[in-house]
Design a protein around this motif. Structure first.
Motif, mmCIF file in Angstrom:
data_model
loop_
_atom_site.group_PDB
_atom_site.id
_atom_site.type_symbol
_atom_site.label_atom_id
_atom_site.label_comp_id
_atom_site.label_asym_id
_atom_site.label_seq_id
_atom_site.Cartn_x
_atom_site.Cartn_y
_atom_site.Cartn_z
ATOM 1 N N PHE A 63 0.849 -1.186 0.000
ATOM 2 C CA PHE A 63 0.000 0.000 0.000
ATOM 3 C C PHE A 63 0.891 1.244 0.000
ATOM 4 C CE2 PHE A 63 -2.901 3.126 2.050
ATOM 5 C CZ PHE A 63 -3.952 3.044 1.147
ATOM 6 N N PRO A 64 1.582 1.522 -1.113
ATOM 7 C CA PRO A 64 2.548 2.625 -1.170
ATOM 8 C C PRO A 64 1.876 3.960 -1.506
ATOM 9 C CG PRO A 64 2.599 1.412 -3.227
ATOM 10 C CD PRO A 64 1.567 0.732 -2.360
ATOM 11 N N TYR A 65 1.138 4.493 -0.550
ATOM 12 C CA TYR A 65 0.388 5.728 -0.791
ATOM 13 C C TYR A 65 0.775 6.804 0.213
ATOM 14 C CZ TYR A 65 -2.593 3.181 -4.032
ATOM 15 O OH TYR A 65 -3.055 2.438 -5.096
ATOM 16 N N ALA A 66 0.743 8.057 -0.250
ATOM 17 C CA ALA A 66 0.992 9.215 0.602
ATOM 18 C C ALA A 66 -0.290 10.037 0.696
ATOM 19 C CB ALA A 66 2.121 10.070 0.023
ATOM 20 N N VAL A 67 -0.343 10.901 1.715
ATOM 21 C CA VAL A 67 -1.547 11.689 1.936
ATOM 22 C C VAL A 67 -1.170 13.068 2.483
ATOM 23 C CG1 VAL A 67 -1.850 10.773 4.284
ATOM 24 C CG2 VAL A 67 -3.827 11.716 3.073
ATOM 25 N N VAL A 68 -1.890 14.075 2.035
ATOM 26 C CA VAL A 68 -1.824 15.404 2.633
ATOM 27 C C VAL A 68 -3.253 15.830 2.933
ATOM 28 C CG1 VAL A 68 -1.287 17.850 2.270
ATOM 29 C CG2 VAL A 68 0.302 16.097 1.476
ATOM 30 N N ALA A 69 -3.530 16.152 4.187
ATOM 31 C CA ALA A 69 -4.856 16.622 4.589
ATOM 32 C C ALA A 69 -4.734 18.048 5.107
ATOM 33 C CB ALA A 69 -5.446 15.725 5.669
ATOM 34 N N VAL A 70 -5.596 18.930 4.624
ATOM 35 C CA VAL A 70 -5.625 20.328 5.053
ATOM 36 C C VAL A 70 -7.068 20.694 5.385
ATOM 37 C CG1 VAL A 70 -4.990 22.704 4.511
ATOM 38 C CG2 VAL A 70 -3.790 20.821 3.392
ATOM 39 N N LEU A 71 -7.310 21.101 6.616
ATOM 40 C CA LEU A 71 -8.642 21.534 7.029
ATOM 41 C C LEU A 71 -8.531 22.972 7.515
ATOM 42 C CD1 LEU A 71 -8.644 18.317 7.349
ATOM 43 C CD2 LEU A 71 -10.629 18.683 8.808
ATOM 44 N N GLU A 72 -8.974 23.896 6.711
ATOM 45 C CA GLU A 72 -8.815 25.312 7.017
ATOM 46 C C GLU A 72 -9.694 25.728 8.203
ATOM 47 O OE1 GLU A 72 -7.596 27.666 3.121
ATOM 48 O OE2 GLU A 72 -9.567 26.741 2.888
ATOM 49 N N GLU A 73 -9.093 26.522 9.070
ATOM 50 C CA GLU A 73 -9.787 27.122 10.210
ATOM 51 C C GLU A 73 -10.575 26.093 11.025
ATOM 52 O OE1 GLU A 73 -11.981 30.599 9.066
ATOM 53 O OE2 GLU A 73 -10.363 31.361 7.814
ATOM 54 N N SER A 74 -9.927 24.968 11.301
ATOM 55 C CA SER A 74 -10.609 23.873 12.003
ATOM 56 C C SER A 74 -10.107 23.675 13.428
ATOM 57 C CB SER A 74 -10.433 22.566 11.224
ATOM 58 O OG SER A 74 -9.058 22.231 11.127
ATOM 59 N N GLY A 75 -8.785 23.811 13.648
ATOM 60 C CA GLY A 75 -8.234 23.578 14.972
ATOM 61 C C GLY A 75 -6.985 22.718 14.929
ATOM 62 N N SER A 76 -6.844 21.821 15.885
ATOM 63 C CA SER A 76 -5.642 21.005 16.057
ATOM 64 C C SER A 76 -5.328 20.139 14.845
ATOM 65 C CB SER A 76 -5.820 20.110 17.288
ATOM 66 O OG SER A 76 -4.900 19.049 17.296
ATOM 67 N N GLY A 77 -4.046 20.111 14.468
ATOM 68 C CA GLY A 77 -3.630 19.299 13.332
ATOM 69 C C GLY A 77 -3.877 17.825 13.541
ATOM 70 N N LEU A 78 -3.510 17.299 14.701
ATOM 71 C CA LEU A 78 -3.678 15.872 14.958
ATOM 72 C C LEU A 78 -5.148 15.501 15.062
ATOM 73 C CD1 LEU A 78 -2.408 13.126 15.497
ATOM 74 C CD2 LEU A 78 -2.245 13.746 17.913
ATOM 75 N N LYS A 79 -5.924 16.294 15.786
ATOM 76 C CA LYS A 79 -7.329 15.966 16.010
ATOM 77 C C LYS A 79 -8.133 15.993 14.719
ATOM 78 C CE LYS A 79 -11.411 17.372 18.661
ATOM 79 N NZ LYS A 79 -11.925 18.324 19.693
ATOM 80 N N TYR A 80 -7.911 16.995 13.879
ATOM 81 C CA TYR A 80 -8.756 17.176 12.703
ATOM 82 C C TYR A 80 -8.112 16.629 11.423
ATOM 83 C CZ TYR A 80 -11.642 19.933 15.797
ATOM 84 O OH TYR A 80 -12.442 20.322 16.838
ATOM 85 N N ALA A 81 -6.936 17.147 11.049
ATOM 86 C CA ALA A 81 -6.295 16.669 9.823
ATOM 87 C C ALA A 81 -5.796 15.242 9.980
ATOM 88 C CB ALA A 81 -5.142 17.593 9.436
ATOM 89 N N GLY A 82 -5.260 14.909 11.170
ATOM 90 C CA GLY A 82 -4.804 13.536 11.402
ATOM 91 C C GLY A 82 -5.940 12.541 11.293
#
Length: 261
Positions: free
Chosen positions: A227-246
């Motif tokens: 499963f050689p896949y990468a990911v970028v998640a961006v949630l604008e004006e949402s809060g904590s990186g780990l809680k929301y984008a993670g």
């Protein structure tokens, strides 16, 4: 604004330019003062190694590293990661280039904030994806595309994307060091349980902007050969990186894994 995902770029420059970076210890008491202005950390981390500083996203350590590196080396790392380049994808979509806006005239305080992904630094998620793929691939990356192929009503192929190398090329030994650090960030700090059966490497960012909620980031990839896949998640004006984008990145990757593994 990238926030702490940019610490991976500062780390890349440190690995290549500071000989004793892996034996250094940084002391974080919650703030670091320079130019009579305080750089504020997200926690009081105590004594941390370079790898632990990335794991725990220590602003104090990475501000010091950025100031020691200086503008020229940080600019070079920004360019090496491909973050300042506009890319035209095989689907004929042209991306907006990022910018870092630092020079020899930049104050130590602004240089420190730039090194932790704040100040005036801006990045494009597409370019960040290309960069993190290069880390995952041992230094070499291939351009992503949005549509693999298309057929008409007669099932005749009318479009097929070309796979080609990206201009982003990292030092293989540096990529290997970053890979190890990003893996320990997930396994030792975020927790593997967040990603189900996947063996993930990654880094979060909580990018602060004036008078709004922070923008949440997660960048990472699976180390699983099937499963050689990468990911970028961006949630604008949402809060904590780990809680929301993670969480968003985990949901997408696990759903894809259940379908394509």
């Amino acid at each position: 604004t990238p926030g702490s995902i940019f610490k991976t770029v500062t780390a890349m420059s440190a690995i290549e330019n500071i000989d004793d970076i892996f034996t250094r210890t940084f002391t974080c008491n919650g703030t670091y003062e320079t130019d009579n202005v305080k750089i504020i950390c997200n926690d009081t981390h105590g004594n941390v190694t370079f790898e632990q500083a990335l794991n725990q996203s220590c602003n104090v350590a990475f501000a010091q590293i950025a100031i020691e590196l200086g503008a020229d080396k940080l600019n070079a790392a920004f360019d090496q990661a491909g973050l300042g380049t506009s890319v035209t994808t095989p689907d004929r979509i042209t991306t907006t280039p990022g910018k870092i806006n630092i020079s020899d005239q930049t104050s130590a305080n602004d240089l420190g904030w730039s090194g932790v992904g704040q100040h005036t630094t801006l990045v494009n998620p597409y370019s960040v994806l290309t960069y993190i793929c290069a880390v995952a691939n041992g230094g070499t990356c291939y351009e992503p595309y949005f549509v693999k192929s298309a057929t008409n009503e007669n099932n005749r192929a009318v479009y097929s994307a070309d796979t080609k190398k990206s201009d982003v090329e990292l030092n293989p030994s540096t990529a290997a060091s970053l890979d190890k650090m990003l893996r320990s960030t997930v396994s030792d700090y975020y927790g593997d349980y967040r990603f189900g059966d996947l063996t993930m490497c990654g880094k979060t960012g909580t990018a602060e902007k004036d008078d709004t909620e922070p923008t949440a980031w997660f960048i990472g990839y699976s180390q699983d050969d099937n499963f050689p896949y990468a990911v970028v998640a961006v949630l604008e004006e949402s809060g904590s990186g780990l809680k929301y984008a993670g969480t968003a990145a985990s949901n997408v990757m696990q759903k894809a894994y259940s379908k394509y593994k």
